[in-house]
Design an enzyme around this catalytic site. Structure first.
Site, PDB file in Angstrom:
ATOM      1  CG  PHE A 181      73.864 -16.656  15.249  1.00 19.01           C
ATOM      2  CD1 PHE A 181      74.566 -16.545  16.433  1.00 19.01           C
ATOM      3  CD2 PHE A 181      72.970 -17.725  15.106  1.00 19.01           C
ATOM      4  CE1 PHE A 181      74.390 -17.464  17.467  1.00 19.01           C
ATOM      5  CE2 PHE A 181      72.801 -18.649  16.133  1.00 19.01           C
ATOM      6  CZ  PHE A 181      73.513 -18.514  17.311  1.00 19.01           C
ATOM      7  CG  ASP A 224      67.880 -29.192  17.926  1.00 20.40           C
ATOM      8  OD1 ASP A 224      68.396 -28.901  16.839  1.00 20.40           O
ATOM      9  OD2 ASP A 224      66.654 -29.218  18.096  1.00 20.40           O
TER      10      ASP A 224
HETATM   11  P1  IMP Z   1      70.102 -25.475  15.395  1.00 15.51           P
HETATM   12  O1  IMP Z   1      70.232 -25.701  16.855  1.00 15.51           O
HETATM   13  O2  IMP Z   1      71.420 -25.446  14.703  1.00 15.51           O
HETATM   14  O3  IMP Z   1      69.062 -26.365  14.782  1.00 15.51           O
HETATM   15  O4  IMP Z   1      69.569 -23.979  15.163  1.00 15.51           O
HETATM   16  C1  IMP Z   1      68.425 -23.476  15.697  1.00 15.51           C
HETATM   17  C2  IMP Z   1      68.220 -22.025  15.338  1.00 15.51           C
HETATM   18  O5  IMP Z   1      67.922 -21.337  16.551  1.00 15.51           O
HETATM   19  C3  IMP Z   1      69.418 -21.297  14.785  1.00 15.51           C
HETATM   20  O6  IMP Z   1      69.485 -21.395  13.385  1.00 15.51           O
HETATM   21  C4  IMP Z   1      69.161 -19.854  15.212  1.00 15.51           C
HETATM   22  O7  IMP Z   1      68.332 -19.200  14.327  1.00 15.51           O
HETATM   23  C5  IMP Z   1      68.373 -20.022  16.487  1.00 15.51           C
HETATM   24  N1  IMP Z   1      69.270 -19.753  17.603  1.00 15.51           N
HETATM   25  C6  IMP Z   1      69.836 -20.650  18.419  1.00 15.51           C
HETATM   26  N2  IMP Z   1      70.638 -20.044  19.313  1.00 15.51           N
HETATM   27  C7  IMP Z   1      70.562 -18.731  19.027  1.00 15.51           C
HETATM   28  C8  IMP Z   1      71.191 -17.574  19.583  1.00 15.51           C
HETATM   29  O8  IMP Z   1      72.000 -17.619  20.517  1.00 15.51           O
HETATM   30  N3  IMP Z   1      70.868 -16.403  19.018  1.00 15.51           N
HETATM   31  C9  IMP Z   1      70.009 -16.284  17.976  1.00 15.51           C
HETATM   32  N4  IMP Z   1      69.416 -17.308  17.405  1.00 15.51           N
HETATM   33  C10 IMP Z   1      69.694 -18.537  17.929  1.00 15.51           C
END
Ligand code: IMP
Length: 210
Positions: free
Chosen positions: A169, A83
């Site tokens: 991204f 996460d």
């Molecule tokens: P999850 O961990 O899949 O819930 O996502 C969390 C959100 O954090 C992602 O959808 C991204 O928008 C953001 N995020 C996490 N890591 C990165 C990164 O390395 N670059 C840019 N955004 C990030």
């Protein structure tokens, strides 16, 4: 008198199958490549038809743990979940665990909108507000018997505006990691992967359990 904190015993991960509790094929491939040299065979939760749990936790650790525990319980195999999110200091850590939610629209996720919302929130704090921020990545590793351990990686940096770069991204174009002047989205992906919050969390996991 305060109680001594007893460190949790680290359980080693034996070579063999590991469920990656994610339905994101890119994420599963990337994690699989990182762990293959340690004799770990990554299997995606989607290949096993595992459901995606609702992320009801209010912390990165809680969400990573609930995803890993559910996948381990349903598959009967060890499982790994992550996460992650962006925490802006002047916003008391927002968007934090709700990082992806800030991009939600009725037609899917809009990252330009999400970056704009963060910038607008920062603007309400005045011109002298700190632009310091950090990305967090928590990895949770769970076993079918309910044992779980987690590792937290961080990358410190600064929020910039306007967004720069088109690699990567999410919030990559508005985050410049400490010690450099390029945003995550201006960097060569290999360069980002060497210094990112995710790299930090994986380095800790590999050192501890493999
Ligand atoms: P999850 O961990 O899949 O819930 O996502 C969390 C959100 O954090 C992602 O959808 C991204 O928008 C953001 N995020 C996490 N890591 C990165 C990164 O390395 N670059 C840019 N955004 C990030």
């Amino acid at each position: 008198m305060s109680e001594a904190v007893v460190p949790q015993a680290i359980r080693k991960l034996a070579p063999g199958k590991l469920v990656i509790a994610s339905h994101n094929a890119g994420k599963v491939r990337e994690i699989g490549a990182l762990l293959a040299e340690h004799g770990i065979e990554a299997i995606s939760a989607a290949d096993l038809d595992l459901p995606e749990p609702e992320e009801t936790g209010t912390t990165f650790v809680a969400n990573a743990e609930l995803k890993a525990l559910q996948a381990a319980d349903l598959s009967g195999l060890p499982a790994l979940a992550d996460d992650s999110g962006l925490c802006v200091e002047a916003l008391n850590g927002d968007p934090g665990v709700y990082t992806a939610n800030w991009a939600e629209t009725p037609n899917g996720r809009d990252w330009t909108l999400a970056m704009t919302k963060v910038e607008q929130a920062l603007a309400t704090k005045g011109p002298d507000a700190s632009r310091a921020a950090h990305f967090v990545c928590v990895l949770a590793l769970a076993w079918p018997d309910g044992h779980v351990q987690w590792f937290e990686g961080r990358a410190e940096g600064t929020m910039i505006w306007p967004p720069r770069g088109n690699v990567g991204f999410g919030y990559d174009p508005v985050f410049v990691p400490a010690g450099g002047d390029q945003s995550y989205a201006e960097m060569d992906p290999a360069q980002k992967h060497a210094i990112s919050h995710r790299a930090d969390a994986f380095a800790q996991l590999i050192a501890a359990v493999l």
